[in-house]
Design an enzyme around this catalytic site. Structure first.
Site, PDB file in Angstrom:
ATOM      1  N   SER A  63       5.252  89.936 113.239  1.00 15.55           N
ATOM      2  CA  SER A  63       3.989  89.383 112.716  1.00 15.55           C
ATOM      3  C   SER A  63       2.887  90.398 112.486  1.00 15.55           C
ATOM      4  O   SER A  63       1.846  90.042 111.934  1.00 15.55           O
ATOM      5  CB  SER A  63       3.470  88.304 113.655  1.00 15.55           C
ATOM      6  OG  SER A  63       4.237  87.151 113.449  1.00 15.55           O
ATOM      7  N   LYS A  66       1.750  90.483 109.045  1.00 17.53           N
ATOM      8  CA  LYS A  66       0.765  89.522 108.505  1.00 17.53           C
ATOM      9  C   LYS A  66      -0.567  90.195 108.181  1.00 17.53           C
ATOM     10  O   LYS A  66      -1.316  89.720 107.325  1.00 17.53           O
ATOM     11  CB  LYS A  66       0.549  88.381 109.511  1.00 17.53           C
ATOM     12  CG  LYS A  66       1.792  87.509 109.711  1.00 17.53           C
ATOM     13  CD  LYS A  66       1.643  86.539 110.888  1.00 17.53           C
ATOM     14  CE  LYS A  66       2.903  85.699 111.068  1.00 17.53           C
ATOM     15  NZ  LYS A  66       2.932  84.930 112.308  1.00 17.53           N
ATOM     16  N   TYR A 189       9.265  86.573 103.419  1.00 16.96           N
ATOM     17  CA  TYR A 189       8.576  86.537 104.719  1.00 16.96           C
ATOM     18  C   TYR A 189       9.465  87.130 105.828  1.00 16.96           C
ATOM     19  O   TYR A 189       9.029  87.985 106.603  1.00 16.96           O
ATOM     20  CB  TYR A 189       8.169  85.090 105.047  1.00 16.96           C
ATOM     21  CG  TYR A 189       7.661  84.930 106.455  1.00 16.96           C
ATOM     22  CD1 TYR A 189       6.397  85.405 106.825  1.00 16.96           C
ATOM     23  CD2 TYR A 189       8.444  84.325 107.436  1.00 16.96           C
ATOM     24  CE1 TYR A 189       5.944  85.281 108.136  1.00 16.96           C
ATOM     25  CE2 TYR A 189       7.999  84.198 108.742  1.00 16.96           C
ATOM     26  CZ  TYR A 189       6.750  84.676 109.090  1.00 16.96           C
ATOM     27  OH  TYR A 189       6.306  84.555 110.379  1.00 16.96           O
ATOM     28  N   TYR A 241      -2.445  84.240 118.336  1.00 16.31           N
ATOM     29  CA  TYR A 241      -2.112  82.803 118.415  1.00 16.31           C
ATOM     30  C   TYR A 241      -3.027  82.089 119.411  1.00 16.31           C
ATOM     31  O   TYR A 241      -4.215  82.348 119.448  1.00 16.31           O
ATOM     32  CB  TYR A 241      -0.622  82.624 118.764  1.00 16.31           C
ATOM     33  CG  TYR A 241       0.281  83.449 117.883  1.00 16.31           C
ATOM     34  CD1 TYR A 241       0.294  83.250 116.504  1.00 16.31           C
ATOM     35  CD2 TYR A 241       1.093  84.448 118.399  1.00 16.31           C
ATOM     36  CE1 TYR A 241       1.115  84.013 115.678  1.00 16.31           C
ATOM     37  CE2 TYR A 241       1.906  85.216 117.579  1.00 16.31           C
ATOM     38  CZ  TYR A 241       1.905  84.995 116.228  1.00 16.31           C
ATOM     39  OH  TYR A 241       2.706  85.739 115.420  1.00 16.31           O
ATOM     40  N   VAL A 259       6.379  89.394 117.622  1.00 16.86           N
ATOM     41  CA  VAL A 259       7.388  89.079 118.643  1.00 16.86           C
ATOM     42  C   VAL A 259       8.429  90.196 118.825  1.00 16.86           C
ATOM     43  O   VAL A 259       9.254  90.131 119.728  1.00 16.86           O
ATOM     44  CB  VAL A 259       8.119  87.726 118.406  1.00 16.86           C
ATOM     45  CG1 VAL A 259       7.221  86.540 118.649  1.00 16.86           C
ATOM     46  CG2 VAL A 259       8.770  87.676 117.040  1.00 16.86           C
TER      47      VAL A 259
HETATM   48  N1  GLU Z   1       9.246  86.404 112.360  1.00 20.61           N
HETATM   49  C1  GLU Z   1       8.601  85.755 113.462  1.00 20.61           C
HETATM   50  C2  GLU Z   1       8.605  84.255 113.228  1.00 20.61           C
HETATM   51  O1  GLU Z   1       8.304  83.854 112.148  1.00 20.61           O
HETATM   52  C3  GLU Z   1       7.197  86.255 113.569  1.00 20.61           C
HETATM   53  C4  GLU Z   1       6.445  85.687 114.757  1.00 20.61           C
HETATM   54  C5  GLU Z   1       5.714  86.763 115.496  1.00 20.61           C
HETATM   55  O2  GLU Z   1       5.988  87.951 115.371  1.00 20.61           O
HETATM   56  O3  GLU Z   1       4.805  86.423 116.283  1.00 20.61           O
HETATM   57  O4  GLU Z   1       8.904  83.492 114.086  1.00 20.61           O
END
Ligand code: GLU
Length: 305
Positions: A63, A66, A189, A241, A259
């Site tokens: 993420s 992002k 994505y 988050y 993650v």
């Molecule tokens: N590729 C992971 C997902 O979509 C990203 C989530 C993350 O890194 O927090 O679940």
């Protein structure tokens, strides 16, 4: 300030936390990470670098991607982007479906999964089938490193198991907030999430955000001052988050976790930081990474407050 010594102290003080946290298993390839890995990198605006641990080891940025896709989408769409994704903290887990249904398919912010999928969709509208390559090229540009690439095994692992993300994108499609074919957007994505970088490269890639949107070395403008402010603000309020408030409280810096175990952070007007440790806390953020950043701002006073 003696950053080498501070990194050494942090490495010593985090040792007691290695028994805590959990590797993510919903993406099987990520569960294969080495639990004992730790790395931290700092790079200042004048190019001084400080590293500790396995700072050459690449891991999937997940993420953290992002931040780059939001930057690119904001550059192209400006305020129009906010008709399709909000800029408020969600208070919900990264992959939550509940809020999205209540809010008619408009994700709260670009740093939860649904929001990032929308920004990727926006980029697909502009770049078509080149969307992933354009995202990768942007990351290579801000990291000043043309060797950066994605890992096809991690991509395939998530493609085969990312059921909640399929649910999110289909829900948004039902509200007409996804304009391109679902399969194309979700693949882009997952591919951006599988990009591999080490803490040195990631710390460097944050420098434009520490420098009002300008690459400090080439002096070229990546994004304007006002947009750089907004990206940093959202990293502070939404970068972790439903633990974003806790991260701001403990660390006091704009940051974004993935993650894969990485966390990037920005010290405005001073430096880019990245820390890596793959075991996560219950919110899906690196447990030791968060602790290390908390120790960093406590020891140096380099928080924004
Ligand atoms: N590729 C992971 C997902 O979509 C990203 C989530 C993350 O890194 O927090 O679940």
């Amino acid at each position: 300030m003696d950053f080498n010594n501070i990194l050494k102290e942090i490495q010593d003080e985090i040792q007691k936390y290695f028994t805590r946290g959990k590797l993510p298993d919903y993406i099987p390839m990520l569960a294969q990470a080495d639990e004992n890995d730790f790395a931290m990198s700092l790079i200042t605006l004048d190019g001084e670098e400080f590293n500790i641990g396995c700072s050459d080891k690449k891991f999937s940025i997940q993420s953290i991607s992002k931040v780059y896709t939001f930057t690119l989408a904001l550059e192209h769409y400006s305020k129009q982007l906010y008709t399709r994704v909000g800029h408020e903290p969600s208070g919900d887990p990264f992959n939550s479906l509940v809020q999205l249904e209540y809010e008619s398919g408009i994700p709260r912010n670009p740093f939860i999964n649904a929001g990032a999928i929308v920004t990727t969709d926006c980029l697909s509208s502009i770049y078509g089938e080149n969307a992933f390559n354009e995202i990768l090229n942007f990351i290579r540009k801000v990291s000043n490193d043309t060797t950066i690439a994605n890992d096809e095994e991690i991509f395939t692992s998530e493609l085969g198991h990312g059921f909640r993300n399929f649910a999110l994108i289909n829900l948004m499609k039902s509200y007409s907030n996804i304009k391109n074919p679902v399969d194309d957007v979700i693949q882009t994505y997952f591919k951006q999430c599988s990009i591999m970088m080490n803490t040195k490269q990631l710390a460097k890639s944050m420098l434009f955000l520490a420098n009002h949107g300008k690459d400090p070395f080439s002096k070229s403008t990546i994004i304007n001052v006002s947009k750089a402010k907004r990206i940093n603000s959202l990293m502070l309020t939404c970068g972790h988050y439903d633990a974003s408030g806790d991260f701001a409280y403990r660390v006091g810096l704009p940051g974004k976790s993935g993650v894969g175990g990485g966390i990037v952070a920005v010290v405005p007007k001073k430096m880019g930081i990245c820390v890596y440790s793959p075991k996560l806390n219950k919110h899906g953020n690196s447990l030791i990474g968060t602790k290390a950043l908390e120790l960093f701002t406590t020891k140096t006073g380099l928080s924004i407050f």
